[in-house]
Enzyme design. Structure first.
Site, mmCIF file in Angstrom:
data_model
loop_
_atom_site.group_PDB
_atom_site.id
_atom_site.type_symbol
_atom_site.label_atom_id
_atom_site.label_comp_id
_atom_site.label_asym_id
_atom_site.label_seq_id
_atom_site.Cartn_x
_atom_site.Cartn_y
_atom_site.Cartn_z
ATOM 1 C CB VAL A 8 25.913 0.598 -16.136
ATOM 2 C CG1 VAL A 8 26.215 1.720 -17.124
ATOM 3 C CG2 VAL A 8 24.894 -0.368 -16.734
ATOM 4 N N GLY B 65 11.011 2.532 -11.707
ATOM 5 C CA GLY B 65 10.939 3.141 -13.029
ATOM 6 C C GLY B 65 11.312 2.194 -14.141
ATOM 7 N N GLY C 133 18.597 -0.405 -14.794
ATOM 8 C CA GLY C 133 17.942 -0.286 -13.490
ATOM 9 C C GLY C 133 16.639 -1.053 -13.446
ATOM 10 C CG ASP D 15 14.747 8.594 -6.520
ATOM 11 O OD1 ASP D 15 13.755 9.355 -6.578
ATOM 12 O OD2 ASP D 15 14.861 7.694 -5.669
ATOM 13 C CD GLU E 196 7.378 5.188 6.805
ATOM 14 O OE1 GLU E 196 6.269 5.420 6.286
ATOM 15 O OE2 GLU E 196 8.328 4.713 6.175
#
Length: 429
Positions: A77, A13, A9, A298, A169
Site C-alpha cells: 500500500v 490486528g 495488514g 501498533d 529475551e
C-alpha cells in the site's frame, strides 16, 4: 453489492478483524506486502537459532482458505484516498472500500539517527530475524579465523540496545547459544569467551514490569553472564562498535531493541499522530472525521479508560481488531450507538533464557523455572495450528534437555563463490 471491508495488514490486528467478521454480510479484501502472518513474540528465537521460520509464520491464504468471503492480495500500500474511499497500491491500481481497517504495525525507530540502522538491525520481520541469525553465527566463524586476540574478542562481543522484553529475551538467548549450543565446536574462537552486553538508557530492565520482577530479571541476566548497563544511553554507532556515555565498545554485532515507529498511515490519511507516528484515534478506534476508517494495533495511539496508553503487544492488537469488526457489525445491524474500545490487560511475560522467566498476571506473579513453563505454554497456545504447536513444543523440550539449537545453518551466495564470510545471503532452516 455487498458491503466492502478492506483490511490493510495481516498481523495480529488485521487477521483478528477478518476472523471476527466471519458470517457478517460483507466482502473482505485483506492486503499485505508479505504472504504470511507472523507470531512476532517468538522472532528472537528464530534469530538465535532455536526455531525455524516456518514454525512461527503461516501463509495468510492458508489461514483463511475456508473463508469464501475473503480475498487476499499480496501488494504494498502506498496511500489512501479517503475522499474516494480507495486504497492505493504500488502498481497504480486501487481497491475500493466501504469500511477500512488499517493494521499495518510498526518498525524500529532510531530516534533521529537513521544511519545507525545499517549497523544495528532491529527485529520485526522474518527477514530481520534471519539477518541477525546470520550475523550471530558468522561472528563465531570469523572469530575462528581471526589470529589477533583483540579483534577476535570484538567478534565475540554482542551488544543489544534496549532492555525491554525483546532485548532481555535476546540477551539471554545469545548467551545460551554461545555457552551451550556452540560449546566444544570451535578451537580458536572459544564461545565461552563471548560477551553479551545489554544497554538500557533507563534505570531498569523490563521498565513496564513491577519493581520486584525487574530486579529478578536483572539478577537472572547477570547470573548468566550478561553484562547489563543501565542509565547509559547510546550516543554513537558505527561499523566497528558503539559508544554509550564515555565508554567505547568494540563489536561487529549490534542488535537494536530500543524503540518503534508506526507505519506511515497517519501520512496517508493526513491526520494527527503522536511522536511515534501512531494515529490519534477516537474512542471507538475510528479516525477523526472518517467514521468509516478504523486504525488498530501498533498503528494507533490507543488509550485505556484511565488515560494510560494501551501497550504495543499482540493481544492489544487482537482486541482492537475484534472491536473494529464489532462496530462494523453493529452498524450493519442498524445500531449507531457509540461503542468505545475497552482494552483488557491479561498480563506481562518475559523469559530470560532456559528455566527462567517473569510473569505478572495481576492476581499472581511468578519467577524462575515455573514461570518459564507457564510462559512456554502460553506462547504455544497462541500459535496458529496443531502442527506448529507440536514442533515448537518438541524444539523447546529438546533445548531444555540438551541445550542444543537445531536451526544453525548458514547458506552461501552463488555456488561458485568461495568467500564464506562476505558472500552470505539468507540463513535457512
Amino acid at each position: 453489492m455487498a458491503h466492502r471491508v478492506v483490511i490493510v495488514g495481516g498481523g495480529f490486528g488485521g487477521l483478528r478483524a477478518a476472523q471476527a467478521l466471519e458470517g457478517a454480510p460483507v466482502e473482505i479484501t485483506l492486503i499485505d506486502r508479505r504472504n504470511h502472518h507472523l507470531f512476532q513474540p517468538l522472532l528472537y528465537q528464530v534469530a538465535t537459532a532455536a526455531l525455524a521460520t516456518s514454525e512461527i509464520a503461516w501463509p495468510i491464504r492458508h489461514i483463511l482458505r475456508r473463508r469464501r468471503d475473503v480475498t487476499t492480495i499480496l501488494a504494498t500500500v502506498t496511500g489512501i484516498d479517503a475522499k474516494r474511499r480507495e486504497v492505493l497500491l504500488e502498481d497504480g491500481s486501487t481497491v475500493t472500500y466501504d469500511n477500512l481497517i488499517i493494521a499495518t504495525g510498526a518498525r524500529h525507530a532510531y530516534f533521529g539517527q537513521d544511519a545507525w540502522e545499517a549497523h544495528a538491525p532491529g527485529l520485526k520481520t522474518l527477514e530481520d530475524a534471519t539477518t541477525i541469525r546470520r550475523k550471530l553465527l558468522l561472528a563465531f566463524e570469523a572469530a575462528e579465523r581471526e589470529p589477533d586476540p583483540e579483534k577476535r574478542q570484538a567478534l565475540l562481543t554482542f551488544a543489544i540496545i534496549g532492555a525491554g522484553p525483546t532485548g532481555v529475551e535476546m540477551a539471554g538467548a545469545i548467551m545460551e547459544l554461545a555457552q551451550e549450543a556452540l560449546k566444544g565446536q570451535f578451537r580458536r574462537a572459544n564461545p565461552d569467551r563471548a560477551r553479551v552486553v545489554l544497554i538500557e538508557a533507563g534505570p531498569k530492565v523490563l521498565g513496564n514490569f513491577r519493581e520486584e520482577l525487574s530486579e529478578y530479571a536483572l539478577g537472572a541476566l547477570r547470573r548468566r553472564g550478561v553484562e547489563v548497563v543501565l542509565s547509559r544511553p547510546v550516543t554513537g554507532i558505527d561499523a566497528d562498535g558503539l559508544t554509550y556515555g564515555d565508554t567505547r565498545l568494540d563489536t561487529e554485532t549490534i542488535i537494536w531493541a530500543a524503540g518503534v515507529q508506526a507505519s506511515p498511515a497517519a501520512q496517508w490519511l493526513g491526520v494527527e499522530a503522536d511522536k511515534a507516528g501512531r494515529v490519534k484515534v477516537n474512542p471507538d478506534l475510528t479516525v477523526p472525521g472518517h467514521p468509516e476508517i478504523f486504525v488498530v494495533g501498533d498503528t494507533a495511539a490507543m488509550t485505556r479508560p484511565d488515560g494510560k496508553p494501551v501497550p504495543g503487544i499482540g493481544d492489544a492488537a487482537k482486541q482492537a481488531g475484534k472491536h473494529a469488526a464489532k462496530v462494523i457489525r453493529a452498524r450493519l445491524a442498524g445500531n449507531t450507538e457509540p461503542l468505545p474500545f475497552r482494552y483488557g490487560h491479561k498480563g506481562d511475560l518475559a523469559t530470560i533464557g532456559r528455566r527462567a522467566a517473569v510473569i505478572d498476571f495481576g492476581w499472581i506473579r511468578l519467577t524462575g523455572w515455573l514461570a518459564w513453563w507457564v510462559w512456554g505454554i502460553a506462547h504455544i497456545y497462541f500459535l496458529i495450528d496443531l502442527k506448529n504447536r507440536l514442533y515448537v513444543a518438541m524444539s523447546w523440550l529438546w533445548i531444555y534437555l540438551s541445550g542444543q539449537r537445531s536451526s544453525r545453518l548458514i547458506t552461501q551466495g552463488d555456488a561458485d563463490k568461495r568467500e564464506p564470510i562476505k558472500e552470505v545471503t539468507e540463513g535457512v532452516d
